[in-house]
Write an enzyme that holds these catalytic residues in place. Sequence first.
Site, PDB file in Angstrom:
ATOM      1  N   GLU A 148      41.895   6.982  59.574  1.00  0.00           N
ATOM      2  CA  GLU A 148      42.664   8.220  59.518  1.00  0.00           C
ATOM      3  C   GLU A 148      44.027   8.016  58.864  1.00  0.00           C
ATOM      4  O   GLU A 148      44.487   8.860  58.087  1.00  0.00           O
ATOM      5  CB  GLU A 148      42.838   8.798  60.926  1.00  0.00           C
ATOM      6  CG  GLU A 148      41.544   9.156  61.628  1.00  0.00           C
ATOM      7  CD  GLU A 148      40.649  10.068  60.807  1.00  0.00           C
ATOM      8  OE1 GLU A 148      41.175  10.855  59.988  1.00  0.00           O
ATOM      9  OE2 GLU A 148      39.423   9.986  60.969  1.00  0.00           O
ATOM     10  N   HIS A 151      43.638   8.036  55.179  1.00  0.00           N
ATOM     11  CA  HIS A 151      43.602   9.385  54.612  1.00  0.00           C
ATOM     12  C   HIS A 151      45.012   9.880  54.304  1.00  0.00           C
ATOM     13  O   HIS A 151      45.264  10.463  53.244  1.00  0.00           O
ATOM     14  CB  HIS A 151      42.932  10.359  55.586  1.00  0.00           C
ATOM     15  CG  HIS A 151      41.447  10.430  55.455  1.00  0.00           C
ATOM     16  ND1 HIS A 151      40.809  10.650  54.252  1.00  0.00           N
ATOM     17  CD2 HIS A 151      40.451  10.316  56.393  1.00  0.00           C
ATOM     18  CE1 HIS A 151      39.494  10.679  54.454  1.00  0.00           C
ATOM     19  NE2 HIS A 151      39.261  10.479  55.729  1.00  0.00           N
ATOM     20  N   GLU A 221      36.056   9.736  51.459  1.00  0.00           N
ATOM     21  CA  GLU A 221      35.681   9.046  52.693  1.00  0.00           C
ATOM     22  C   GLU A 221      35.400   7.575  52.441  1.00  0.00           C
ATOM     23  O   GLU A 221      35.809   6.707  53.225  1.00  0.00           O
ATOM     24  CB  GLU A 221      34.456   9.721  53.314  1.00  0.00           C
ATOM     25  CG  GLU A 221      34.738  11.048  53.973  1.00  0.00           C
ATOM     26  CD  GLU A 221      35.789  10.935  55.063  1.00  0.00           C
ATOM     27  OE1 GLU A 221      35.715  10.006  55.896  1.00  0.00           O
ATOM     28  OE2 GLU A 221      36.704  11.776  55.064  1.00  0.00           O
TER      29      GLU A 221
END
Length: 301
Positions: A148, A151, A221
């Site tokens: 995360e 990201h 991803e």
Amino acid sequence: MSFFRRIFFFLLLNFLIITTASILAVFITTAFGIKGEWSFYIVFYSIIGFGGAFLSLALSRYFAKKLMGVRIIDPQTARGQELDLVNRVHQMATQARLPNKPEVGIYESQQPNAFATGPSKKKSLVAVSSGLLQSMSQEELEGVIAHEVAHISNGDMVTMTLLQGMINTMVLLAARAIAKLIVSRMRDRSIWMEMGIYIGLQIVFSILGSIALCYFSRKREYRADKDGARFSSVPNMISALKALQRMSSAAPRPQMAFTGRGTQTESYNYLQISGKAKKASWFPTHPPLENRIARLERLYS
């Protein structure tokens, strides 16, 4: 509320903004007699397309907190497991050289998952589900957090927003051009007929645009997995994905949300770490977990 509801309202806001503004454009061009001025349409629809996408991005943290019930952890008063979670996120943020530490939150859900959102690297949020905290080991949790934070570090929220803005603009322009072409070949013409065709084409092209958006989301991803392995470790990242795969297979099928066409586990977007995806489908925002695991194993074998 389910994550599906958050995504539903996020996309609904974007759609309502561009649809309302594009209808306004029809009345402006009609009222002022602007015909065939494609330079006007390009500028106007670019403002609408990118404006809608960036407004959705600006409100992303607010929607995450309100619609998903994310409870923000105060680092000053946190204790035990919550303090450990905050420390892990902040440690990863330092390793990723983020300008500011993300907010850290927990939302109630038995589905093991996590997501990152926010308008920029300076204003970001990392949230994990209560089910994930209860079911993952410390090493697996670290892999999820690293993904995360990756990201955020990669600017994926802004990248996907720019792509959404470009798709919005192309959808509006293509729908306008084809609607005008169709109406120009009709005997009985009216602004309402053109508007109806225009909105119908806009919906069709928006679906096609979503396919492109999902394709790029899957690419991001893979990159977040790779960078997450760098921020944490390869074994931790692979263990996290295997844990999600194991728990996803063992978890009971959740109740249907909204129309019954999707479930909480099937309605993921690029913000979450996990998502069920069929290899033959065009719409998943996440690649199948087995593909992600295999790619990491190939990269670091």
